[in-house]
Design a protein around this motif. Sequence first.
Motif, mmCIF file in Angstrom:
data_model
loop_
_atom_site.group_PDB
_atom_site.id
_atom_site.type_symbol
_atom_site.label_atom_id
_atom_site.label_comp_id
_atom_site.label_asym_id
_atom_site.label_seq_id
_atom_site.Cartn_x
_atom_site.Cartn_y
_atom_site.Cartn_z
ATOM 1 N N ALA A 121 0.694 -1.435 0.276
ATOM 2 C CA ALA A 121 0.074 -0.257 -0.332
ATOM 3 C C ALA A 121 0.177 1.115 -0.022
ATOM 4 O O ALA A 121 -0.063 2.175 -0.769
ATOM 5 N N VAL A 122 1.626 1.266 0.672
ATOM 6 C CA VAL A 122 2.832 2.572 0.968
ATOM 7 C C VAL A 122 3.532 3.095 -0.549
ATOM 8 O O VAL A 122 3.799 3.482 -0.767
ATOM 9 N N ASP A 123 4.254 1.424 -1.323
ATOM 10 C CA ASP A 123 4.196 1.500 -2.251
ATOM 11 C C ASP A 123 3.600 2.261 -3.695
ATOM 12 O O ASP A 123 3.428 3.246 -4.152
ATOM 13 N N GLU A 124 2.319 1.905 -3.889
ATOM 14 C CA GLU A 124 1.487 2.233 -4.676
ATOM 15 C C GLU A 124 1.082 3.330 -4.213
ATOM 16 O O GLU A 124 1.098 4.872 -5.205
ATOM 17 N N LEU A 125 0.691 4.390 -3.075
ATOM 18 C CA LEU A 125 0.649 5.602 -2.586
ATOM 19 C C LEU A 125 1.855 6.385 -2.665
ATOM 20 O O LEU A 125 1.535 7.459 -3.736
ATOM 21 N N LEU B 298 12.994 14.077 -4.586
ATOM 22 C CA LEU B 298 13.131 13.238 -3.507
ATOM 23 C C LEU B 298 14.298 14.646 -2.613
ATOM 24 O O LEU B 298 14.419 14.469 -1.495
ATOM 25 N N ASN B 299 15.392 14.888 -3.679
ATOM 26 C CA ASN B 299 15.859 16.134 -2.507
ATOM 27 C C ASN B 299 15.403 17.154 -2.366
ATOM 28 O O ASN B 299 16.268 18.252 -1.368
ATOM 29 N N GLU B 300 14.275 17.367 -2.990
ATOM 30 C CA GLU B 300 13.562 18.692 -1.994
ATOM 31 C C GLU B 300 12.816 18.733 -1.389
ATOM 32 O O GLU B 300 12.051 19.209 -0.549
ATOM 33 N N ILE B 301 12.541 17.425 0.019
ATOM 34 C CA ILE B 301 11.638 17.147 0.655
ATOM 35 C C ILE B 301 12.418 16.820 1.624
ATOM 36 O O ILE B 301 13.484 16.666 2.201
ATOM 37 N N ALA C 159 8.781 0.895 5.040
ATOM 38 C CA ALA C 159 8.509 0.261 4.313
ATOM 39 C C ALA C 159 8.481 1.916 3.177
ATOM 40 O O ALA C 159 10.227 0.813 2.053
ATOM 41 N N THR C 160 9.238 2.983 3.106
ATOM 42 C CA THR C 160 9.498 3.824 2.467
ATOM 43 C C THR C 160 10.563 4.160 2.230
ATOM 44 O O THR C 160 11.722 3.876 1.300
ATOM 45 N N ARG C 161 11.759 3.557 3.341
ATOM 46 C CA ARG C 161 13.101 3.691 3.711
ATOM 47 C C ARG C 161 13.288 2.661 2.689
ATOM 48 O O ARG C 161 14.841 2.454 2.179
ATOM 49 N N SER C 162 13.028 1.859 2.210
ATOM 50 C CA SER C 162 13.148 0.333 1.290
ATOM 51 C C SER C 162 13.220 1.295 -0.510
ATOM 52 O O SER C 162 13.898 -0.038 -1.252
ATOM 53 N N ARG C 163 12.431 1.728 -0.560
ATOM 54 C CA ARG C 163 12.518 2.811 -1.530
ATOM 55 C C ARG C 163 13.656 3.547 -2.042
ATOM 56 O O ARG C 163 14.223 4.378 -1.362
ATOM 57 N N PRO C 164 14.725 3.078 -3.454
ATOM 58 C CA PRO C 164 15.355 3.696 -3.494
ATOM 59 C C PRO C 164 15.082 5.351 -3.496
ATOM 60 O O PRO C 164 14.288 6.225 -3.536
ATOM 61 N N GLY C 165 16.370 5.821 -3.359
ATOM 62 C CA GLY C 165 16.366 7.904 -2.537
ATOM 63 C C GLY C 165 16.121 8.154 -1.455
ATOM 64 O O GLY C 165 15.676 8.883 -1.335
ATOM 65 N N TRP C 166 14.946 6.977 -0.717
ATOM 66 C CA TRP C 166 14.607 7.572 -0.086
ATOM 67 C C TRP C 166 14.568 7.033 1.524
ATOM 68 O O TRP C 166 14.027 7.958 2.505
ATOM 69 N N ASP C 167 15.838 6.913 1.336
ATOM 70 C CA ASP C 167 17.138 6.216 3.250
ATOM 71 C C ASP C 167 17.328 7.305 3.696
ATOM 72 O O ASP C 167 17.477 7.135 4.755
#
Length: 129
Positions: free
Chosen positions: A25-29, A41-44, A63-71
């Motif tokens: 669900a987190v990935d889909e969102l 992602l650099n502007e978050i 779940a989000t930390r496993s996404r590329p660039g979100w760590d």
Amino acid sequence: MDWRVRGIRGAITVKENTPEAIAEAVDELLDEIEAYNSLDLNEIVCVFFTATSDLNAMFPAAATRSRPGWDSVPLLDLQQMPVEGSLPRCIRVLIQFNTNLPQSAIVHCYLRQAQTLRPDWNISLTVNH
């Protein structure tokens, strides 16, 4: 145009209280939010997740930390207020980010049964696929 901190809102319901279902669900969102907002992602600045109390098998931030660039993005999980009659198994998100876009250009993503929370922000009504 000046850069400002803006917010992207979104929510999604989860099929069941399992790590796999929460991660899906987190990935889909986040996929939808990234696609519709060309999110850099650099502007978050930071991301806040809330989850209803019936979702405790996994933190949405994990779940989000496993996404590329979100760590390296600052993430925080909170429990949604337990308001009687509220939508069950729901994850909400608020992403604060730097942009030169006006708030009116931001696309908010409410998916699955969470579309009932903000029908005025239904992505099918605001943008064309």
